[in-house]
Design a protein around this motif. Structure first.
Motif, PDB file in Angstrom:
ATOM      1  N   TYR A  11     -16.198   8.999  19.533  1.00  0.00           N
ATOM      2  CA  TYR A  11     -15.245   9.823  18.781  1.00  0.00           C
ATOM      3  C   TYR A  11     -15.797  10.015  17.387  1.00  0.00           C
ATOM      4  CZ  TYR A  11     -11.714   8.809  22.391  1.00  0.00           C
ATOM      5  OH  TYR A  11     -11.026   8.692  23.564  1.00  0.00           O
ATOM      6  N   ASN A  13     -14.911  11.558  13.692  1.00  0.00           N
ATOM      7  CA  ASN A  13     -13.952  12.127  12.745  1.00  0.00           C
ATOM      8  C   ASN A  13     -14.678  12.225  11.412  1.00  0.00           C
ATOM      9  OD1 ASN A  13     -11.543  12.005  14.559  1.00  0.00           O
ATOM     10  ND2 ASN A  13     -11.931   9.809  14.419  1.00  0.00           N
ATOM     11  N   VAL A  18     -16.744   6.300  16.267  1.00  0.00           N
ATOM     12  CA  VAL A  18     -16.340   5.137  17.055  1.00  0.00           C
ATOM     13  C   VAL A  18     -16.941   5.282  18.446  1.00  0.00           C
ATOM     14  CG1 VAL A  18     -14.414   3.879  18.096  1.00  0.00           C
ATOM     15  CG2 VAL A  18     -14.144   4.882  15.829  1.00  0.00           C
ATOM     16  N   ALA A  20     -16.422   4.507  21.782  1.00  0.00           N
ATOM     17  CA  ALA A  20     -15.327   3.998  22.618  1.00  0.00           C
ATOM     18  C   ALA A  20     -15.835   3.509  23.971  1.00  0.00           C
ATOM     19  CB  ALA A  20     -14.272   5.071  22.803  1.00  0.00           C
ATOM     20  N   SER A  39      -8.351  -5.372  27.523  1.00  0.00           N
ATOM     21  CA  SER A  39      -7.333  -5.530  26.492  1.00  0.00           C
ATOM     22  C   SER A  39      -7.238  -4.250  25.664  1.00  0.00           C
ATOM     23  CB  SER A  39      -7.661  -6.735  25.615  1.00  0.00           C
ATOM     24  OG  SER A  39      -8.976  -6.612  25.152  1.00  0.00           O
ATOM     25  N   SER A  40      -6.314  -4.228  24.742  1.00  0.00           N
ATOM     26  CA  SER A  40      -6.107  -3.061  23.900  1.00  0.00           C
ATOM     27  C   SER A  40      -7.392  -2.729  23.128  1.00  0.00           C
ATOM     28  CB  SER A  40      -4.961  -3.356  22.936  1.00  0.00           C
ATOM     29  OG  SER A  40      -4.755  -2.253  22.115  1.00  0.00           O
ATOM     30  N   GLY A  41      -7.774  -1.453  23.121  1.00  0.00           N
ATOM     31  CA  GLY A  41      -8.967  -1.026  22.400  1.00  0.00           C
ATOM     32  C   GLY A  41     -10.254  -1.155  23.186  1.00  0.00           C
ATOM     33  N   SER A  42     -10.159  -1.567  24.459  1.00  0.00           N
ATOM     34  CA  SER A  42     -11.374  -1.791  25.257  1.00  0.00           C
ATOM     35  C   SER A  42     -11.963  -0.499  25.814  1.00  0.00           C
ATOM     36  CB  SER A  42     -11.078  -2.777  26.394  1.00  0.00           C
ATOM     37  OG  SER A  42     -10.068  -2.273  27.226  1.00  0.00           O
ATOM     38  N   GLY A  43     -11.200   0.614  25.719  1.00  0.00           N
ATOM     39  CA  GLY A  43     -11.725   1.894  26.193  1.00  0.00           C
ATOM     40  C   GLY A  43     -11.057   2.419  27.447  1.00  0.00           C
ATOM     41  N   LYS A  44      -9.989   1.757  27.899  1.00  0.00           N
ATOM     42  CA  LYS A  44      -9.316   2.158  29.145  1.00  0.00           C
ATOM     43  C   LYS A  44      -8.777   3.587  29.085  1.00  0.00           C
ATOM     44  CE  LYS A  44      -6.138  -0.996  29.060  1.00  0.00           C
ATOM     45  NZ  LYS A  44      -6.447  -1.587  27.732  1.00  0.00           N
ATOM     46  N   SER A  45      -8.063   3.912  28.004  1.00  0.00           N
ATOM     47  CA  SER A  45      -7.475   5.260  27.915  1.00  0.00           C
ATOM     48  C   SER A  45      -8.569   6.311  27.845  1.00  0.00           C
ATOM     49  CB  SER A  45      -6.591   5.387  26.679  1.00  0.00           C
ATOM     50  OG  SER A  45      -5.640   4.383  26.672  1.00  0.00           O
ATOM     51  N   THR A  46      -9.622   5.990  27.116  1.00  0.00           N
ATOM     52  CA  THR A  46     -10.749   6.913  26.997  1.00  0.00           C
ATOM     53  C   THR A  46     -11.338   7.194  28.384  1.00  0.00           C
ATOM     54  OG1 THR A  46     -11.227   6.078  24.786  1.00  0.00           O
ATOM     55  CG2 THR A  46     -13.023   7.206  25.927  1.00  0.00           C
TER      56      THR A  46
HETATM   57  P1  ADP Z   1      -7.514   1.153  25.329  1.00  0.00           P
HETATM   58  O1  ADP Z   1      -6.892   2.253  26.129  1.00  0.00           O
HETATM   59  O2  ADP Z   1      -8.220   0.158  26.178  1.00  0.00           O
HETATM   60  O3  ADP Z   1      -6.541   0.520  24.388  1.00  0.00           O
HETATM   61  P2  ADP Z   1      -8.899   3.301  23.924  1.00  0.00           P
HETATM   62  O4  ADP Z   1      -9.695   4.030  24.919  1.00  0.00           O
HETATM   63  O5  ADP Z   1      -7.598   3.894  23.503  1.00  0.00           O
HETATM   64  O6  ADP Z   1      -8.665   1.796  24.438  1.00  0.00           O
HETATM   65  O7  ADP Z   1      -9.768   3.074  22.615  1.00  0.00           O
HETATM   66  C1  ADP Z   1     -11.109   2.624  22.629  1.00  0.00           C
HETATM   67  C2  ADP Z   1     -11.673   2.702  21.216  1.00  0.00           C
HETATM   68  O8  ADP Z   1     -11.781   4.066  20.819  1.00  0.00           O
HETATM   69  C3  ADP Z   1     -10.817   2.024  20.179  1.00  0.00           C
HETATM   70  O9  ADP Z   1     -11.666   1.434  19.219  1.00  0.00           O
HETATM   71  C4  ADP Z   1     -10.036   3.178  19.553  1.00  0.00           C
HETATM   72  O10 ADP Z   1      -9.680   2.887  18.236  1.00  0.00           O
HETATM   73  C5  ADP Z   1     -11.039   4.294  19.646  1.00  0.00           C
HETATM   74  N1  ADP Z   1     -10.398   5.622  19.758  1.00  0.00           N
HETATM   75  C6  ADP Z   1      -9.570   6.052  20.754  1.00  0.00           C
HETATM   76  N2  ADP Z   1      -9.220   7.331  20.566  1.00  0.00           N
HETATM   77  C7  ADP Z   1      -9.812   7.728  19.420  1.00  0.00           C
HETATM   78  C8  ADP Z   1      -9.850   8.954  18.666  1.00  0.00           C
HETATM   79  N3  ADP Z   1      -9.197  10.046  19.092  1.00  0.00           N
HETATM   80  N4  ADP Z   1     -10.576   8.971  17.537  1.00  0.00           N
HETATM   81  C9  ADP Z   1     -11.250   7.894  17.111  1.00  0.00           C
HETATM   82  N5  ADP Z   1     -11.279   6.712  17.751  1.00  0.00           N
HETATM   83  C10 ADP Z   1     -10.570   6.632  18.892  1.00  0.00           C
END
Ligand code: ADP
Ligand code: ADP
Length: 229
Positions: A11, A13, A18, A20, A39-46
């Motif tokens: 990502y 900005n 970052v 991810a 865990s939270s921040g591990s990249g699951k949503s990404t």
């Molecule tokens: P999870 O779903 O496991 O909590 P995410 O995929 O949301 O993890 O996030 C993985 C990493 O990418 C984190 O460090 C988060 O802060 C970063 N991140 C997620 N979305 C964005 C974004 N749109 N811009 C910048 N960093 C992002």
């Protein structure tokens, strides 16, 4: 069904970057039931957004059901999503003013399927998830577990080969969570490929295979000998 090769996601900005997802390779076969855990921040949503064709990787190849999707634009991605993927979310994402039946028929309405056919299919799916006596109710009149079953029925309407579930039990109590996981197992046994994202080890345990992520890296890829019932 899903081939991810040397996938990375960064990502940007402005000057901030970052990473991810670190480069990784994963192949998910047709009919697998896979949990993506971390865990939270591990990249699951990404990763879930990439698998679900809501976002594209920064680098790497993604082949979904024989189709290269990493190079597609927004419109093309949206078409792939509609054909290939049923989504289930933590917060159910049901329309509050619409009945259960209307919520389930919605994707079929967008697809131009006749009212008669879509009602028939929706009722069949509501029977499948055990809510045939709730078709005329509104989501506010249902328990959390029932709402999620409506969402699952909706995700199955278009016969998508993949069901992608993002923390589907995150808003449910233990009993409703177990009911929902049992339903996922049945749907899996009927042939649908399921990819479930969760931070809860107990939920991930229901899957046949667990991909564990930490700080954007694929740490472990574990397959079970036998599935817990
Ligand atoms: P999870 O779903 O496991 O909590 P995410 O995929 O949301 O993890 O996030 C993985 C990493 O990418 C984190 O460090 C988060 O802060 C970063 N991140 C997620 N979305 C964005 C974004 N749109 N811009 C910048 N960093 C992002
Ligand atoms: P839970 O224990 O899962 O939170 P609830 O206490 O919300 O369940 O609901 C228990 C039962 O009552 C469920 O079958 C649900 O469909 C029904 N119910 C809850 N709210 C309403 C309502 N406003 N109108 C009709 N039925 C309702």
């Amino acid at each position: 069904m899903i081939t991810l090769s040397d996938i990375t996601k960064v990502y940007k900005n402005g000057p901030l970057e970052v990473q991810a997802l670190m480069p990784f390779n994963v192949k998910i076969e047709k009919g697998e039931f896979v949990a993506i855990m971390g865990s939270s921040g591990s990249g699951k949503s990404t990763l879930m957004n990439i698998i679900g064709c809501l976002d594209v990787p920064t680098a790497g190849r993604y082949v979904l059901d024989g189709e290269e999707v990493h190079t597609l634009d927004e419109d093309q991605l949206s078409r792939v999503r509609n054909r290939k993927i049923g989504f289930v979310f933590q917060s159910f994402n049901l329309l509050g003013r619409q009945t259960v039946l209307q919520n389930v028929t919605l994707p079929m309405m967008y697809a131009g399927i006749s009212r008669e056919k879509r009602n028939e299919r929706a009722i069949e799916l509501l029977e499948r998830v055990g809510l045939e006596d709730r078709v005329k109710h509104r989501p506010t009149e249902l328990s959390g577990g029932q709402k999620q079953r409506v969402a699952i029925a909706r995700a199955l309407t278009m016969n998508a080969p993949i069901l992608l579930a993002d923390e589907p039990t995150g808003n449910l109590d233990t009993k409703s969570s177990n009911d929902i996981m049992r339903l996922f197992k049945e749907i899996h046994q009927e042939g649908t490929t399921i990819v479930l994202v969760t931070h809860e080890p107990d939920i991930a345990e229901h899957a046949e295979r667990i991909l564990l992520f930490g700080d954007g890296a694929l740490l472990k890829d574990t397959r079970k000998e036998s599935v817990r019932s």
